[in-house]
Scaffold this motif. Sequence first.
Motif, short mmCIF file in Angstrom:
data_model
loop_
_atom_site.label_atom_id
_atom_site.label_comp_id
_atom_site.label_asym_id
_atom_site.label_seq_id
_atom_site.Cartn_x
_atom_site.Cartn_y
_atom_site.Cartn_z
N HIS A 146 19.78 -19.35 21.49
CA HIS A 146 19.02 -18.28 21.96
C HIS A 146 18.76 -18.12 23.77
N TYR A 147 18.46 -17.00 24.21
CA TYR A 147 18.35 -16.88 25.72
C TYR A 147 17.22 -16.05 25.92
N SER A 148 16.78 -16.29 27.08
CA SER A 148 15.67 -15.37 27.78
C SER A 148 15.95 -14.74 29.08
N TYR A 149 15.56 -13.62 29.14
CA TYR A 149 15.90 -12.89 30.53
C TYR A 149 14.63 -12.52 31.25
N GLY A 150 13.61 -12.94 30.66
CA GLY A 150 12.14 -12.89 31.52
C GLY A 150 11.24 -13.31 30.59
N VAL A 151 9.99 -13.51 31.06
CA VAL A 151 8.76 -13.88 30.20
C VAL A 151 8.65 -12.91 29.16
N LYS A 152 8.35 -13.50 27.90
CA LYS A 152 8.43 -12.79 26.66
C LYS A 152 9.72 -12.00 26.24
N ASP A 153 10.83 -12.03 27.07
CA ASP A 153 12.03 -11.32 26.47
C ASP A 153 13.04 -12.24 26.16
N SER A 210 21.79 -18.57 15.92
CA SER A 210 20.51 -18.46 15.88
C SER A 210 19.51 -18.85 14.71
N ASP A 211 20.36 -18.72 13.77
CA ASP A 211 19.48 -19.06 12.41
C ASP A 211 18.86 -20.16 12.23
#
Lengths: 115, 111
Positions: free
Chosen positions: A47-54, A61-62
């Motif tokens: 998984h990755y994140s591009y901001g808070v809560k994003d 990812s399963d």
Amino acid sequence: DAGITQSPRHKVTETGTPVTLRCHQTENHRYMYWYRQDPGHGLRLIHYSYGVKDTDKGEVSDGYSVSRSKTEDFLLTLESATSSQTSVYFCAISSRLAGGPYEQFFGPGTRLTVL
Amino acid sequence: EDQVTQSPEALRLQEGESSSLNCSYTVSGLRGLFWYRQDPGKGPEFLFTLYSAGEEKEKERLKATLTKKESFLHITAPKPEDSATYLCAVQVGQAGTALIFGKGTTLSVSS
């Protein structure tokens, strides 16, 4: 040093138990990533994140979920661990040089064993 | 499908014996190609970013080059401390997207 820490560094758990891994960064980077590394597969994005809560899913990812409630922390959760999730988990952050692509820097890793 | 292939899987060299590692890629919209070094039990350590064909970067005994289809990591007069796994990765698509990694080349340099 990109200011990335991961905890725990080592963990042994049993099948069916929940597990949360933490990634902490000190330099306010927008992008954060979770990869797993397995023999014969190389590093693969979970998984990755591009901001808070994003956040968004990666290739594998399963069985995993993530959360990012603060810029500095990115959590990876295995809701019910399975033996196939035995792996080394790396967190990464992304930093961009002016006009260039985002370069990724990695944490020290968490070795997880699911019995 | 975007793909990165590294060769050879393993390479054994004598100290001072120069050689090259290969990273070939088939991707659409390459934004950058990255080389990392990884020691056992540690996270990947960033070495180089290459943006476009013809570009070269150097660091000590390492030199990375890029063409439209592949990248080479040249190791000149290696020392035992250069022993590690070298990873190649590409970034495609929009800014901030994740890297696609090859499986790595494990280099062993003996004295």
